[in-house]
Write a protein that holds these residues in place. Structure first.
Motif, short mmCIF file in Angstrom:
data_model
loop_
_atom_site.label_atom_id
_atom_site.label_comp_id
_atom_site.label_asym_id
_atom_site.label_seq_id
_atom_site.Cartn_x
_atom_site.Cartn_y
_atom_site.Cartn_z
N MET A 1 0.84 -1.20 0.00
CA MET A 1 0.00 0.00 0.00
C MET A 1 0.88 1.25 0.00
N ARG A 2 0.58 2.18 -0.90
CA ARG A 2 1.35 3.42 -0.97
C ARG A 2 0.66 4.50 -0.15
N TYR A 3 1.45 5.26 0.58
CA TYR A 3 0.92 6.33 1.41
C TYR A 3 1.37 7.68 0.88
N ALA A 4 0.61 8.71 1.22
CA ALA A 4 0.99 10.07 0.87
C ALA A 4 2.28 10.42 1.61
N GLN A 5 3.01 11.40 1.08
CA GLN A 5 4.30 11.77 1.65
C GLN A 5 4.19 12.22 3.11
N ASN A 6 3.06 12.81 3.47
CA ASN A 6 2.91 13.31 4.85
C ASN A 6 2.27 12.29 5.77
N HIS A 7 2.09 11.05 5.30
CA HIS A 7 1.41 10.04 6.12
C HIS A 7 2.15 9.79 7.43
N LYS A 8 3.48 9.67 7.38
CA LYS A 8 4.23 9.37 8.60
C LYS A 8 4.13 10.50 9.61
N SER A 9 4.22 11.74 9.14
CA SER A 9 4.14 12.87 10.07
C SER A 9 2.74 12.97 10.68
N GLU A 10 1.72 12.69 9.90
CA GLU A 10 0.35 12.72 10.41
C GLU A 10 0.14 11.61 11.44
N THR A 11 0.69 10.44 11.16
CA THR A 11 0.58 9.32 12.10
C THR A 11 1.33 9.63 13.38
N HIS A 12 2.50 10.24 13.25
CA HIS A 12 3.31 10.61 14.40
C HIS A 12 2.53 11.59 15.30
N ALA A 13 1.92 12.59 14.67
CA ALA A 13 1.14 13.57 15.42
C ALA A 13 -0.05 12.91 16.11
N LYS A 14 -0.68 11.96 15.43
CA LYS A 14 -1.81 11.25 16.02
C LYS A 14 -1.38 10.46 17.24
N LEU A 15 -0.25 9.79 17.15
CA LEU A 15 0.27 9.03 18.28
C LEU A 15 0.56 9.95 19.47
N LEU A 16 1.09 11.13 19.20
CA LEU A 16 1.38 12.07 20.27
C LEU A 16 0.10 12.57 20.94
N ARG A 17 -0.94 12.81 20.15
CA ARG A 17 -2.22 13.25 20.73
C ARG A 17 -2.80 12.17 21.62
N ILE A 18 -2.78 10.94 21.15
CA ILE A 18 -3.31 9.83 21.94
C ILE A 18 -2.49 9.63 23.21
N ALA A 19 -1.17 9.67 23.07
CA ALA A 19 -0.29 9.49 24.22
C ALA A 19 -0.45 10.64 25.21
N GLY A 20 -0.62 11.86 24.71
CA GLY A 20 -0.79 13.01 25.59
C GLY A 20 -2.04 12.89 26.44
N LYS A 21 -3.11 12.41 25.85
CA LYS A 21 -4.35 12.22 26.61
C LYS A 21 -4.19 11.11 27.64
N ALA A 22 -3.59 9.98 27.23
CA ALA A 22 -3.37 8.86 28.15
C ALA A 22 -2.41 9.24 29.26
N LEU A 23 -1.43 10.07 28.94
CA LEU A 23 -0.43 10.50 29.92
C LEU A 23 -1.09 11.24 31.07
N ARG A 24 -1.99 12.14 30.75
CA ARG A 24 -2.67 12.91 31.79
C ARG A 24 -3.73 12.08 32.51
N GLU A 25 -4.28 11.11 31.81
CA GLU A 25 -5.35 10.29 32.38
C GLU A 25 -4.81 9.20 33.29
N LYS A 26 -3.70 8.56 32.88
CA LYS A 26 -3.18 7.39 33.60
C LYS A 26 -1.85 7.64 34.28
N GLY A 27 -1.11 8.64 33.82
CA GLY A 27 0.24 8.86 34.31
C GLY A 27 1.24 8.10 33.46
N PRO A 28 2.51 8.49 33.49
CA PRO A 28 3.52 7.89 32.63
C PRO A 28 3.78 6.41 32.93
N ASP A 29 3.68 6.01 34.18
CA ASP A 29 3.98 4.62 34.53
C ASP A 29 2.93 3.64 34.00
#
Length: 209
Positions: A1-29
């Motif tokens: 499957m071919r992805y757009a050139q910005n696919h990785k950066s968009e995925t990276h940003a999505k992971l950070l948003r999800i992690a940021g929410k979980a970080l505040r909700e559950k804590g880093p540990d």
């Protein structure tokens, strides 16, 4: 499957948003890499295409959370006179809405007790984010001409006020009696605004975190 050139950066940003929410909700540990990847619709194996380690994810997610918080406060107070901005910020921060939404709230409240156990990189990101929020608050204090707060004192007062606000929200979350929790927040708001000399500022509308 071919992805757009910005696919990785968009995925990276999505992971950070999800992690940021979980970080505040559950804590880093308690934040689990597998859960973050699953929430993003990705396999665990894809994690290392974006981050060298869990520590790297945590630090970058925390930087993103602080950046989001600063931008949120900027939008909230945009165009307001300094004293009005201060009053709005205090009412927004020391509120039942902030108390009840830790996953969308300030990382200072959510994470302060976790810091001693975290990596140097994570603590450095926390310190940097804290200084940034203190700087924004100090700017309003100096611009508002708060009595006794010159350029140097504004930073000290801002650090003290931010600590008081974060402490009030943290304690209000720990109290199981909602009525008492609400009363504590109300008293804290009034006390902090009196300290800043902005109790006479009329606010319009309400805000949510």
């Amino acid at each position: 499957m071919r992805y757009a050139q910005n696919h990785k950066s968009e995925t990276h940003a999505k992971l950070l948003r999800i992690a940021g929410k979980a970080l505040r909700e559950k804590g880093p540990d308690k934040l689990a890499v597998a859960e973050v990847m699953q929430a993003a619709g990705l396999t665990h194996g894809g994690f290392y295409a974006h981050f060298k380690s869990k520590d790297a994810l945590l630090a970058e997610a925390l930087e993103g959370v602080f950046a989001y918080s600063k931008e949120k406060y900027r939008r909230l107070t945009e165009g307001l006179p300094p004293r009005h901005a201060l009053a709005t910020y205090v009412d927004f921060y020391v509120s039942p809405e902030h108390r009840d939404n830790p996953s969308r709230g300030c990382p200072i409240v959510a994470l302060n007790s976790d810091l001693p156990r975290q990596s140097r990189k994570f603590r450095t990101a926390f310190d940097s984010g804290m200084k940034s929020l203190i700087g924004a608050l100090a700017h309003w204090i100096a611009a508002a001409g708060i009595e006794g707060a010159n350029d140097n004192d504004a930073d000290v007062l801002a650090a003290s006020v931010l600590s008081a606000m974060a402490g009030a929200v943290a304690v209000s979350r720990a109290v199981s009696d909602k009525r008492l929790s609400d009363e504590m927040l109300e008293a804290a708001r009034a006390g902090i605004k009196a300290r800043l000399g902005v109790t006479d500022v009329a606010l319009s509308g309400s805000v949510a975190p």
